[in-house]
Design a protein around this motif. Structure first.
Motif, PDB file in Angstrom:
ATOM      1  N   ARG A   1       0.852  -1.191   0.000  1.00  0.00           N
ATOM      2  CA  ARG A   1       0.000   0.000   0.000  1.00  0.00           C
ATOM      3  C   ARG A   1       0.886   1.240   0.000  1.00  0.00           C
ATOM      4  O   ARG A   1       1.744   1.393   0.890  1.00  0.00           O
ATOM      5  N   PRO A   2       0.708   2.141  -0.966  1.00  0.00           N
ATOM      6  CA  PRO A   2       1.541   3.351  -1.006  1.00  0.00           C
ATOM      7  C   PRO A   2       1.194   4.321   0.115  1.00  0.00           C
ATOM      8  O   PRO A   2       0.087   4.313   0.651  1.00  0.00           O
ATOM      9  N   GLY A   3       2.173   5.165   0.487  1.00  0.00           N
ATOM     10  CA  GLY A   3       1.929   6.262   1.425  1.00  0.00           C
ATOM     11  C   GLY A   3       1.954   5.886   2.885  1.00  0.00           C
ATOM     12  O   GLY A   3       1.620   6.711   3.741  1.00  0.00           O
ATOM     13  N   LEU A   4       2.357   4.662   3.227  1.00  0.00           N
ATOM     14  CA  LEU A   4       2.325   4.247   4.634  1.00  0.00           C
ATOM     15  C   LEU A   4       3.342   5.002   5.477  1.00  0.00           C
ATOM     16  O   LEU A   4       3.095   5.302   6.640  1.00  0.00           O
ATOM     17  N   MET A   5       4.517   5.317   4.891  1.00  0.00           N
ATOM     18  CA  MET A   5       5.526   6.036   5.674  1.00  0.00           C
ATOM     19  C   MET A   5       5.055   7.443   6.004  1.00  0.00           C
ATOM     20  O   MET A   5       5.249   7.932   7.116  1.00  0.00           O
ATOM     21  N   ARG A   6       4.402   8.096   5.052  1.00  0.00           N
ATOM     22  CA  ARG A   6       3.876   9.433   5.310  1.00  0.00           C
ATOM     23  C   ARG A   6       2.809   9.374   6.396  1.00  0.00           C
ATOM     24  O   ARG A   6       2.718  10.264   7.238  1.00  0.00           O
ATOM     25  N   LYS A   7       2.016   8.308   6.375  1.00  0.00           N
ATOM     26  CA  LYS A   7       1.003   8.145   7.410  1.00  0.00           C
ATOM     27  C   LYS A   7       1.662   8.028   8.783  1.00  0.00           C
ATOM     28  O   LYS A   7       1.207   8.612   9.762  1.00  0.00           O
TER      29      LYS A   7
ATOM     30  N   ASP B   1       4.584   9.234   9.587  1.00  0.00           N
ATOM     31  CA  ASP B   1       5.118  10.561   9.908  1.00  0.00           C
ATOM     32  C   ASP B   1       4.035  11.463  10.482  1.00  0.00           C
ATOM     33  O   ASP B   1       4.253  12.177  11.453  1.00  0.00           O
ATOM     34  N   GLU B   2       2.855  11.420   9.867  1.00  0.00           N
ATOM     35  CA  GLU B   2       1.750  12.259  10.329  1.00  0.00           C
ATOM     36  C   GLU B   2       1.334  11.867  11.743  1.00  0.00           C
ATOM     37  O   GLU B   2       1.050  12.724  12.582  1.00  0.00           O
ATOM     38  N   GLU B   3       1.294  10.556  12.003  1.00  0.00           N
ATOM     39  CA  GLU B   3       0.959  10.085  13.346  1.00  0.00           C
ATOM     40  C   GLU B   3       1.988  10.567  14.362  1.00  0.00           C
ATOM     41  O   GLU B   3       1.645  10.978  15.471  1.00  0.00           O
ATOM     42  N   TYR B   4       3.259  10.536  13.969  1.00  0.00           N
ATOM     43  CA  TYR B   4       4.344  10.972  14.856  1.00  0.00           C
ATOM     44  C   TYR B   4       4.201  12.457  15.199  1.00  0.00           C
ATOM     45  O   TYR B   4       4.281  12.849  16.368  1.00  0.00           O
ATOM     46  N   PHE B   5       3.959  13.281  14.179  1.00  0.00           N
ATOM     47  CA  PHE B   5       3.861  14.716  14.420  1.00  0.00           C
ATOM     48  C   PHE B   5       2.605  15.076  15.205  1.00  0.00           C
ATOM     49  O   PHE B   5       2.605  16.029  15.983  1.00  0.00           O
ATOM     50  N   ARG B   6       1.536  14.302  15.023  1.00  0.00           N
ATOM     51  CA  ARG B   6       0.333  14.520  15.832  1.00  0.00           C
ATOM     52  C   ARG B   6       0.626  14.235  17.301  1.00  0.00           C
ATOM     53  O   ARG B   6       0.148  14.937  18.192  1.00  0.00           O
ATOM     54  N   LYS B   7       1.427  13.204  17.551  1.00  0.00           N
ATOM     55  CA  LYS B   7       1.788  12.872  18.929  1.00  0.00           C
ATOM     56  C   LYS B   7       2.644  13.974  19.547  1.00  0.00           C
ATOM     57  O   LYS B   7       2.402  14.385  20.683  1.00  0.00           O
ATOM     58  N   ILE B   8       3.623  14.465  18.791  1.00  0.00           N
ATOM     59  CA  ILE B   8       4.486  15.538  19.300  1.00  0.00           C
ATOM     60  C   ILE B   8       3.656  16.786  19.596  1.00  0.00           C
ATOM     61  O   ILE B   8       3.846  17.445  20.630  1.00  0.00           O
TER      62      ILE B   8
ATOM     63  N   PHE C   1      -3.958  12.585  21.922  1.00  0.00           N
ATOM     64  CA  PHE C   1      -5.054  13.437  22.386  1.00  0.00           C
ATOM     65  C   PHE C   1      -4.481  14.708  23.003  1.00  0.00           C
ATOM     66  O   PHE C   1      -3.519  14.653  23.769  1.00  0.00           O
ATOM     67  N   LYS C   2      -5.083  15.842  22.664  1.00  0.00           N
ATOM     68  CA  LYS C   2      -4.682  17.107  23.276  1.00  0.00           C
ATOM     69  C   LYS C   2      -5.411  17.239  24.614  1.00  0.00           C
ATOM     70  O   LYS C   2      -6.639  17.298  24.646  1.00  0.00           O
TER      71      LYS C   2
END
Length: 271
Positions: A108-114, A116-123, A168-169
């Protein structure tokens, strides 16, 4: 005039990985003479045919990171037919993973970007929890996914950080009889707020240990039983006024309380 070599970077996602690899290799061959043309989100045969046509005309290399099997096979086939050098940058390592770990890739394409997005949401959530810890700025209450309220030493801060790692914020607000709660607390959806209560005996024990760790006298008003009763009574009135769900954290680990909160969120928000 020096002829610039052209490398077509092709991906069924953004193509950043492929471009970085090509740049790294190009520097070993006087990288300034190599032009990289990135083709992102290549998803069909027509896209592949267009790239094949351009690469043939410019006598170029195609370097690709395509994980959609049918598209990869088509590109390999057409490149071979047209005498174009096409390099699969992922396949050798994917094969190694498959062989060594006995697992199949998702293709499935785009999994690494996904990721990355999860990581930045956590930060972002962690930074939010730090910024709006202990009622420092009431504006965080209206921006938060979850608002924790309770008296001192009911695990508000560690809970905020734990939930932040779940993306979660979280803002938390201490309830102190001498300090009126912020108005924002009464203008958010009740489901966004969670009250934390604790038994007087347990709180007395925790506060005495806290004072001892700070090198202060355990007879301080902070740990006195009457003070604790007054604070808990005040906190209960505020929680009733807010109308929020309440969790007794007396004998619960942070992870256990967080699990209860997450279950509540799933039921109320269908997440």
């Amino acid at each position: 005039m020096v002829h610039k070599q052209v490398v077509y970077v092709v991906s069924d996602s953004v193509g950043e990985t492929a471009e970085l690899v090509v740049k790294a290799v190009a520097t070993q061959f006087n990288g300034g003479q190599t032009e990289i043309r990135r083709n992102s989100y290549v998803e069909n045969i027509e896209d592949v045919e267009e790239i094949i046509s351009l690469a043939k005309k410019n006598q170029s290399i195609i370097a690709y990171t395509i994980v959609i099997s049918s598209l990869k096979e088509y590109l390999d086939k057409r490149a071979k037919e047209e005498g174009i050098v096409a390099v699969d940058l992922l396949n050798p390592l994917m094969t190694a993973f498959k062989t060594a770990f006995n697992k199949e890739p998702h293709h499935r394409p785009g999994l690494m970007r996904k990721l990355d997005e999860e990581y930045f949401r956590k930060i972002e959530a962690i930074e939010f929890a730090v910024k709006y810890d202990d009622g420092r700025d009431p504006r965080g209450i209206t921006k938060a996914d979850i608002v924790l309220i309770g008296v001192s030493r009911t695990s508000k801060t560690p809970l905020s950080m734990y939930l932040a790692h779940k993306r979660f914020k979280v803002a938390n607000v201490p309830l102190v009889p001498e300090v009126p709660p912020p108005d924002e607390l009464f203008h958010i959806p009740r489901k966004n707020c969670i009250g934390l209560i604790i038994s007087p005996d347990k709180l007395n024990e925790i506060r005495k240990e806290r004072l001892k760790a700070l090198g202060l006298a355990s007879q301080s008003n902070y740990a006195s039983f009457q003070r604790i009763l007054d604070e808990l009574d005040y906190a209960e009135k505020i929680m009733k006024r807010v109308g929020c769900p309440v969790i007794d954290v007396s004998n619960k680990a942070v992870e256990e309380t967080a699990g209860i909160i997450l279950d509540m969120l799933k039921k109320e928000r269908n997440i």
